[in-house]
Design an enzyme around this catalytic site. Structure first.
Site, short mmCIF file in Angstrom:
data_model
loop_
_atom_site.label_atom_id
_atom_site.label_comp_id
_atom_site.label_asym_id
_atom_site.label_seq_id
_atom_site.Cartn_x
_atom_site.Cartn_y
_atom_site.Cartn_z
N ASN A 853 14.68 14.06 -41.63
CA ASN A 853 13.96 14.86 -42.60
C ASN A 853 14.48 16.27 -42.87
O ASN A 853 14.18 16.83 -43.91
CB ASN A 853 12.50 14.99 -42.15
N TYR A 854 15.18 16.84 -41.93
CA TYR A 854 15.49 18.26 -42.08
C TYR A 854 16.96 18.61 -42.19
O TYR A 854 17.31 19.67 -42.70
CB TYR A 854 14.91 19.04 -40.91
N LEU A 855 17.82 17.78 -41.67
CA LEU A 855 19.23 18.14 -41.68
C LEU A 855 19.89 17.53 -42.91
O LEU A 855 19.90 16.31 -43.08
CB LEU A 855 19.90 17.62 -40.41
#
Length: 895
Positions: A853-855
DNA sequence: TTTTGAACTTAGCACCGCTTAG
DNA sequence: CTAAGCGGTGCTAAGTTCAAAA
């Protein structure tokens, strides 16, 4: 590790949170030590008005919060003495911090009426710009917001959502027109088949697939265009240098890959599709009654339940051995709901079920276990058969036709009925989740698409054709009244596009972040309370990657995020530390002790003044106000963008910092994981420690010791050859061996011996088998006996050497050989230690969440290219299908 | 305003199947 | 070859965000 506090308070990077350690507790406490200090550096004596506005105390709190907090094992640490500030308001605040204008206010509990009066004073007092805000009253009435969502069953059929203004066709055309001279069209539904090069596809904008593309593709602006070019170039390059081949092959398998990322993506994509066909959802099979010999008992008597109530009992029975069954709320909610079912479907043998304690679900539980075992024991052929059947029946649901292209559907299986498994202290946990029927489901599908027939009797609740949303089906779950949706799979173009937009948005923040940081830094001293609080909240969101923190209702678990922090969740520790301890999303504990900006420290102290533990820390801030402000700083900026931004930028930085010159593949992998882990820690992505962790740590410890033992023996043998080695530092006993007690050595040697013997026996048996097979006759038992005796002798020898610095090796070797082996052993020990540390540190950190989700996947993709690491090592198959758009970046791409 | 609704992303956990150590 | 251990996946709960309704 270690880095507890915040070694790196470098201004522009997120504070590395100290790993989610538990204990710590270095609270200095004691009474407000150096106030002066804090005050000191405050150039602006504007304090005074702040606390003022602050004074009103909340009061309206539903008592539950308070109680609840108390229970919540979380905050033990911050007991009375640590929190000098919060607890007894008047005492300290009035004296310690003197604020002329405010005295009255602080010392006296202020009533509403007073407040108003005060406000005036305040405003006047500090300079011109005082504003409404600083005075405003009712700080914190906690909105008794109770969402009474309920039984979604109501009639209110579906009006095509009243969401954003539904732009319709006309609009579509419009955007089409203006923003592109030409390319859009061509770009649109370009299907790239394997060999299909740009050139060819150039002109054949296949009208076959409804020209829809036009509508939404077409990004915007500058960025898009250049980007597109870049990609194209890239593709050509690849082809040229042979990579193309590989790619071509891959694509062959997939038939057609819709390369939407070669097309410009519009940020404003209100219209999500033009045509949409799908088969609806897949309902779970109906309930099958248990065999008649399986009956739960009540008060020792068998109960003959009709199917409906038996089913529910079964839901519970299946969980007997889990933690859920230990949870009172869970049991209570289950039992209440079950009793309701029982009213309409009472036991057929007239048992009156009134007491949970008298219920014995064991027989059902055991039956389920047996069933499980039976399934497990099936031959693999049978299993395969079953699997195939299932796949066949589900096949039609797995994909849909979006704008004429096949796309995977995500959760097409309707959630089966069961007991609601709320996390943490969810008030509704254990409640009965009803079986979903077609009557509960609203479909969203293209106008011209055939309407699917449900695979169970019944009619859809409604069918709509809203192309501004992406869901295929929706229903309202009965327990909390939440909406559930069936969406496309993560690898679909729709999801991919929004993912890409998400990361582009985060990258855009790069350009604004300095300014935004400057702004909130100066707002930290704002005279307007609301601004000051907002700035402080932004500081946390930025530096610590906290979530926004919406208000929650009474019937949800009590968890918080930044805006909803309460005083009890933060503790100040002089000189400039703050300790966070609260339950965040999913009731995961966030514990962090960090150094903070002195001004922030001071602010928090002020915010906490005169408030109770269960009062809101930022009483003037809420998520929507915050986001509104963020949006004014940068279009589309919201709190969560900071998380994405900080996670990705940190990741990129860490990877760039790692020195990987001639590192092995494994080392590169480790470096990658390390960076990943730091990000996961920043975002507080936890997992429960694997059940087998302790055990496997123990194993590793043993292995490590064994390695040390081996090396010791080698050293001793070396000394036996020549004492001169003994003098050399590198062969001296090091700390590593100091924990090799004689006891342990004895046990270890015992183990080794046992193993050797076993091995010998096995070999003996095997050899014999072979001999017999070849028509010979088996060896005599005597031979084995001799062998064993030999082993015994060997270990006797070892035993005699225990505690001495001598050793006889099984095979005699030269000094060089031994030295070489020692070095190897040292190396092994090092690796083993690293592995252990790695494992232990990572035991409660979940890497996957940030990866998914974030990288920004392009960071990984380009890093892989730079360092020649096959991306398959880092991305699982699902990740690869989720991020097709990211895999082609070139190696100089940076977040 | 404030509250509620709707839609979509983010989250941890149980379970399953594949490696891998034995 | 088998058991254990592990990563990957599916499941569904729990967030965020934006906009309409009250």
């Amino acid at each position: 590790m270690s880095g507890d506090t915040t070694s790196n308070s470098d201004d522009d990077r997120p504070l590395a949170s100290s790993s989610p350690v538990k204990g710590v507790n270095g609270h200095l406490n004691g009474k407000n030590p150096d106030y002066s200090d804090v005050e000191m550096d405050d150039d602006d004596g504007d304090e005074d008005d702040i606390p003022l506005s602050q004074t009103r105390r909340a009061s309206v709190l539903p008592p539950r919060r308070y109680l609840k907090r108390k229970k919540a094992a979380v905050s033990e640490s911050s007991s009375d003495d640590d929190t000098p500030l919060a607890s007894s308001p008047p005492k300290q605040s009035s004296t310690a911090v003197r604020m002329p204008g405010a005295v009255v206010a602080t010392t006296v509990p202020v009533s509403v009426a007073q407040r108003n009066g005060l406000k005036k004073q305040v405003a006047v007092k500090e300079g011109p710009s005082d504003d409404e805000e600083s005075i405003q009253t009712p700080v914190k009435k906690k909105p008794p917001r109770k969402r009474v969502k309920n039984e979604g069953s109501g009639a209110g059929a579906s009006k095509p959502s009243r969401k954003r203004k539904v732009k319709v066709e006309s609009d579509v055309e419009l955007s089409d027109d203006d923003d592109d001279d030409k390319p859009i069209a061509k770009a649109s539904a370009k299907k790239v088949k394997n060999e299909d090069t740009e050139s060819s596809s150039e002109d054949d904008k296949p009208l076959a697939t409804p020209s829809p593309q036009k509508a939404k593709d077409g990004f915007g602006e500058d960025l898009s265009k250049s980007k597109k070019k870049a990609t194209k170039k890239k593709v050509e390059e690849d082809k040229a240098n042979g990579k193309g081949k590989r790619k071509a092959k891959k694509e062959e398998e997939d038939e057609e890959v819709y390369r939407w990322w070669d097309i410009n993506i519009k940020e404003d994509n209100t219209v999500k599709w033009i045509t949409l066909e799908h088969s609806g959802v897949c309902f779970p099979p109906p309930y099958e009654v248990l065999p008649s010999n399986v009956k739960m008992k009540y008060d020792g008597k068998e109960v003959d339940l009709p199917p409906a109530s038996e089913e529910v009992a079964g839901f519970y029975a299946a969980l007997l051995e889990t933690d859920y069954a230990q949870n009172n709320t869970f049991n209570k909610n289950f039992f209440e709901d079950w009793k309701k079912v029982l009213e309409n479907h009472p036991p057929r043998n007239d048992v009156q079920i009134t007491s949970f304690a008298k219920c014995d679900f064991r027989p059902m539980f055991e039956h389920f276990e047996a069933e499980k075992a039976r399934k497990k024991a099936m031959s693999s052929a049978e299993k395969k058969e079953l699997k195939k059947k299932k796949e066949e029946t589900e096949a039609k649901y797995t994909a849909c036709l979006l704008n004429g292209r096949k796309e995977k559907v995500g959760n097409f299986r309707i959630e089966p009925p069961g007991l609601f498994k709320g996390r943490g202290e969810h008030p509704r946990t254990g409640a009965l989740k009803f079986r979903i029927r077609p009557e509960d489901i609203t479909l969203n599908i293209g106008k011209d698409a055939p309407i699917p027939i449900p695979n169970m009797p019944g009619k859809w609740k409604a069918v709509q054709h809203d192309n501004t949303v992406t869901w295929l089906a929706t229903w309202t779950e009965n327990v909390n009244g939440n909406h559930k949706y069936v969406f496309l799979a993560a690898g679909s173009s729709l999801k991919g596009q929004s993912d890409m937009i998400k990361f582009e948005k985060a990258r855009e923040l790069k350009k604004h972040v300095d300014r935004i940081r400057n702004n909130y830094t100066s707002d930290l001293k704002s005279k307007v309370m609301a601004e000051r609080q907002r700035a402080t909240a932004m500081y946390f969101i930025d530096k610590l990657a906290l979530r926004a923190g919406n208000e929650k209702g009474e019937d949800e678990a009590d968890t918080v995020g930044c805006c909803s922090l309460r005083c009890e969740h933060v503790t100040l520790e002089p000189p400039h530390f703050i300790i966070f301890d609260f339950l965040g999303k999913d009731s995961i504990r966030y514990y962090n002790r960090v150094q903070i900006d002195p001004q922030v420290y001071k602010n928090i102290k002020i915010f906490k003044e005169n408030k109770d533990d269960d009062d809101s820390l930022f009483d003037r801030v809420n998520t929507s106000g915050l986001n509104k402000h963020l949006n004014s700083e940068m279009k589309g900026l919201t709190a969560k963008v900071f998380r994405t931004y900080n996670a990705s930028i940190t990741f990129q930085r860490l990877l760039d910092e790692a020195n990987l010159e001639n590192a092995s593949l494994q080392e590169k992998h480790n470096a990658y994981n390390k960076a990943n882990r730091l990000v996961a820690i920043l975002c507080n992505h936890q997992r429960s420690v694997p059940k087998t962790h302790d055990q496997s740590m123990e194993k590793m410890r043993y292995k490590l010791k064994a390695l040390r033992y081996d090396r010791m023996k080698l050293r001793h043998a070396l000394f036996g050859l020549d004492l001169k080695y003994k003098k050399q530092a590198k062969f001296r006993e090091d700390d590593d061996e100091s924990d090799l007690e004689l006891d342990w050595i004895a046990t270890h040697e015992e183990n080794l011996k046992a193993k050797e013997i076993e091995k010998a026996e096995k070999r003996f048996a095997k050899d014999n088998e072979k001999l017999v097979e070849d028509g010979g006759k088996p060896q005599k038992d005597l031979i084995l006996k001799h062998k064993i005796e030999n082993i015994e002798r060997e270990f006797k020898q070892l035993e005699s050497e225990r505690g001495k610095e001598t050793a006889t090796l099984k095979t005699s070797k030269t000094a060089e050989k031994i030295i070489e082996q020692i070095e190897k052993a040292t190396e092994k020990i090092k690796t083993c230690k690293l592995q252990m540390m790695d494992r232990d540190e990572g035991k409660e950190v979940a890497l996957s969440t940030s990866k998914i989700n974030y990288l920004d996947p392009r960071i990984t993709a380009s890093w892989c290219k730079i360092h020649d690491v096959p991306i398959e090592k880092l991305f699982s198959k699902t990740l690869l299908t989720k991020f097709p758009w990211a895999l082609e970046v070139d190696e100089d791409w940076k977040f």
